[in-house]
Write an enzyme that holds these catalytic residues in place. Structure first.
Site, PDB file in Angstrom:
ATOM      1  N   GLU A  21     -73.749 -23.009  39.756  1.00 23.66           N
ATOM      2  CA  GLU A  21     -73.666 -24.124  40.714  1.00 23.66           C
ATOM      3  C   GLU A  21     -72.979 -23.743  42.018  1.00 23.66           C
ATOM      4  OE1 GLU A  21     -72.005 -23.828  37.890  1.00 23.66           O
ATOM      5  OE2 GLU A  21     -69.993 -24.716  37.953  1.00 23.66           O
ATOM      6  N   CYS A  69     -70.748 -22.042  31.372  1.00 29.56           N
ATOM      7  CA  CYS A  69     -69.434 -21.506  31.015  1.00 29.56           C
ATOM      8  C   CYS A  69     -68.994 -22.019  29.643  1.00 29.56           C
ATOM      9  CB  CYS A  69     -68.424 -21.772  32.129  1.00 29.56           C
ATOM     10  SG  CYS A  69     -67.104 -20.545  32.089  1.00 29.56           S
ATOM     11  N   HIS A  98     -70.991 -19.442  36.661  1.00 28.88           N
ATOM     12  CA  HIS A  98     -71.151 -20.772  37.281  1.00 28.88           C
ATOM     13  C   HIS A  98     -72.242 -20.712  38.346  1.00 28.88           C
ATOM     14  CE1 HIS A  98     -67.498 -22.869  35.720  1.00 28.88           C
ATOM     15  NE2 HIS A  98     -67.119 -21.611  35.513  1.00 28.88           N
TER      16      HIS A  98
END
Ligand code: GLN
Length: 539
Positions: free
Chosen positions: A513, A385, A511
C-alpha cells in the site's frame, strides 16, 4: 545563504485537521505540472523521535519510506499526489531536533556555550529545513509545520520560520497560512474572527503570511474575502478559498481554479517552465467518479475505529478501483468482533477480504476465522504483513493440522512456531526504529498470481515487521498447496504466499500500500479488486 531553491512554509491556524498535508501535496502537484521539481517535508512538534512507537490511535498510520524511515502519514499524501519518493529527511520531529542537539552537546561541539532553544534548537531546525534544498535537486521545497499556530510546542518551529526569511531572502521565502472560516448556522454567517486571531498570533511571532488558504463549507462572498485581506494584511487575490471537496484528489484542481499556483509563482518571482493541464490527473478523477461497477471489500483489522490507521490501504483501493473503474465499497470490520459462531454473518456480503497489518494478540483469533472462511469459501483474499502471517498460521492449523501453530509474537511457547522472530531481531532490546524497515528486493515465481500482477520477476516493496515465515516448515506447507511465490533473493525470507487451488489468495510480508499512487496504482490491489469483481459475478 546562496541557493536557488525556493522555500514555501505552510502553517495552520484555528484548528487541527484542516488538511495542511493535502494543501501542501496539491500545491506541489500544481508546481510539478508547471515543470518544477518539488519535494515536501513535514516538521512535527511532538517529542517522539519518530511516529514508529506510536499507537495508530494517536496519529493514524505510520508511513514507511524506501529508506526505512517511520514517518507521519502526510508523507503518504506527498508520495501519492506527486509520484515522488520521500525519505527520513522529509519528516523531522521536535524529538529528533532535541536528540541531535543533545548528542552534539555531549560530544562537546558547542565549545562550552550554554545550549539554548534560541539559537541552538532553532539553528538545528533551520539546518533541517534546508537539508533537502541543499541536495540541489529541487526547485521548490514545501515545508508543512505540524500543529496549530499558538501551540506551546510548535513555538521553536515558528521562530525558525521567522528567522528563515532572513536566511533565504524575501523572493525565496513564502508563508501560506491554512485556516478555517466557520459557518454559524444560527447567524447564517461565515465568520472571519478566528482567522484574524490566528494571523495575529503569527504576527506576534514575527511572521506575516503571504497567502491565506481558507477552509470553508460555503463559498466566500467578496466582502468576506475583503475583510480577511484587510485585517490580515494580505492582498485580496491572496485570499484563497478551499471549499470542502468530494475527494481529496479534487483539491489540486480546486486550488488551480483559485490560482494558488499563480500567486505562489508571482510572489516567489518564478516564471513557469510549462503549464500542463493535468490531463492524466483529470483522467484518474474521471474514472474515480464514474465507476461502471461496484464491489464490497472487507478490511479486517483491530484499529478500525480510526480509519486513518489504514490510510495507505484505503487510498490504494481508491487508486486501484479507479484504474478498473470499480467503486470499492470498503467495509472496516473489527477482528475482535469476529468469532467461530458469527463469522458467516459478518463476512457473507463481502466479495473480497483483506486482513490488515497489525501487532499483538488482540483480535488475532478473529483474523484466523476470517482467513479460514476466505480460504474454504474461495473468496479472494489479500493478507498484508500480519495478514500474511495469519494466513500461514491458519493454513498450518487447519490444513496441516498442526494444532496450536502460532507466531511467537502471540504465543512464545507454541509447539509450532510457524511464524517466528527474525534471527537479527533476537538481540534487539530497543523498540524505536528497530524493525526490518524499508525497501527490500523480492523475487517472484514465474506464473504466480503475483508475477502476473507485477509483470516482472524482481520487485521492491517496503517492510515493517519483526517476525517472519519459519522456513523449517516450508516444504510441508508447499506440499499441502500453499506456495512461497516471492522470496528475498539474499536471505530466502518468504515474502509472498499463495494458495494454488483458490481463485485469488495472496499474502504478502511487505506493505504494498505504501507505494500506490494516484497515477501508479499498486498491481496487487488492482488484481485483488478484479478477482473480487469475478467472485461477485459467480455469486
Ligand atoms: N506484528 C507482525 C511483525 O512484527 C506484523 C507487523 C505488521 O503487520 N506490520 O512481524
Amino acid at each position: 545563504m546562496a541557493s536557488s531553491t525556493k522555500y514555501i512554509f505552510i502553517t495552520g491556524g484555528v484548528t487541527s485537521s484542516l488538511g495542511k498535508g493535502i494543501i501542501a501535496a496539491s500545491l506541489g502537484k500544481l508546481l510539478q505540472a508547471r515543470g518544477f521539481s518539488v519535494t515536501i517535508q513535514k516538521f512535527d512538534p511532538y517529542l517522539n523521535i519518530d511516529p514508529g512507537t506510536l499507537n495508530p490511535y494517536e496519529h493514524g498510520e505510520c508511513y514507511v519510506t524506501d529508506d526505512g524511515a517511520e514517518t507521519d502519514l502526510d508523507l503518504g499524501h506527498y508520495e501519492r499526489f506527486l509520484n515522488i519518493t520521500t525519505s527520513q529527511s522529509n519528516n523531522v520531529t521536535t524529538g529528533r531536533i532535541y536528540n541531535n542537539v543533545i548528542t552534539k552537546e555531549r560530544k562537546g561541539e558547542y565549545l562550552g556555550k550554554t545550549v539554548q532553544v534560541i539559537p541552538h534548537i532553532t539553528d538545528e531546525i533551520k539546518s533541517n529545513f534546508y537539508k533537502l534544498g541543499q541536495e540541489g535537486k529541487y526547485d521548490v521545497v514545501i515545508t508543512e509545520i505540524g500543529g496549530c499556530v499558538g501551540d506551546i510546542e510548535s513555538l521553536p518551529f515558528i521562530e525558525a520560520v521567522r528567522q528563515a526569511r532572513w536566511d533565504l531572502g524575501p523572493n525565496n521565502f513564502l508563508v501560506i497560512h491554512l485556516t478555517l472560516i466557520p459557518y454559524l448556522k444560527a447567524a447564517k454567517e461565515l465568520k472571519t474572527k478566528p482567522t484574524q486571531h490566528s494571523v495575529k498570533q503569527l504576527l506576534e511571532a514575527g511572521i506575516q503570511p503571504d497567502i491565506l488558504v481558507c477552509r470553508t463549507e460555503y463559498h466566500l462572498p467578496p466582502e468576506v474575502k475583503k475583510k480577511l485581506a484587510l485585517f490580515c494584511n494580505v492582498q485580496l487575490n491572496s485570499v484563497i478559498e478551499a471549499m470542502d471537496a468530494d475527494t481529496i484528489y479534487d483539491v489540486p484542481l480546486l486550488m488551480k481554479k483559485e490560482k494558488l499556483d499563480e500567486r505562489v509563482l508571482s510572489k516567489l518571482k518564478l516564471s513557469s517552465k510549462q503549464n500542463t493541464d493535468l490531463e492524466d490527473w483529470k483522467d484518474f478523477l474521471g474514472k474515480l467518479k464514474n465507476p461502471t461497477q461496484e464491489v464490497n471489500i472487507g478490511l479486517i483489522g483491530k484499529y478500525v475505529s480510526l480509519p486513518d490507521s489504514y490510510k495507505s490501504i484505503i487510498e490504494a483501493f481508491t487508486h486501484a478501483g479507479a484504474a478498473v473503474e470499480c467503486h470499492v465499497n470498503l467495509k472496516l470490520i473489527s477482528s475482535e468482533e469476529i468469532n467461530s459462531d458469527n463469522y458467516e454473518s459478518k463476512l457473507r456480503d463481502l466479495d473480497g477480504i483483506l486482513v490488515a497489518p497489525g501487532f499483538g494478540e488482540r483480535g488475532f483469533e478473529g483474523k484466523i476465522e476470517t482467513v479460514r472462511y476466505a480460504r474454504e469459501k474461495k473468496i479472494p483474499f489479500f493478507g498484508i504483513c500480519l495478514g500474511m502471517q495469519v494466513a500461514v498460521i491458519e493454513f498450518a492449523r487447519n490444513v496441516l493440522e498442526l494444532e496450536n501453530a502460532n507466531s511467537t509474537e502471540m504465543d512464545p511457547y507454541t509447539s509450532h512456531p510457524i511464524i517466528d522472530l527474525m534471527e537479527e531481531q533476537k538481540q534487539i532490546e530497543q523498540m524505536g526504529g528497530t524493525m526490518r524497515l524499508g525497501a527490500y528486493t523480492c523475487e517472484l515465481k514465474r506464473g504466480s498470481k503475483s508475477h502476473l500482477a507485477y509483470g516482472s520477476k524482481k520487485i521492491q516493496e517496503r517492510h515493517r515487521h519483526r517476525y517472519e515465515f519459519n522456513n523449517r516448515y516450508l516444504d510441508q506447507v508447499e506440499a499441502a498447496g500453499m506456495i512461497a511465490t516471492g522470496k528475498n533473493p539474499e536471505t530466502g525470507l518468504v515474502e509472498i504466499v499463495e494458495i494454488k487451488n483458490h481463485p485469488w489468495f495472496v499474502g504478502v510480508q511487505f506493505h504494498p500500500e505504501y507505494k500506490s499512487t494516484a497515477l501508479n496504482p499498486q498491481p496487487l490491489f488492482v488484481k485483488f479488486i478484479q478477482a473480487a469483481i469475478e467472485n461477485k459475478k459467480v455469486k
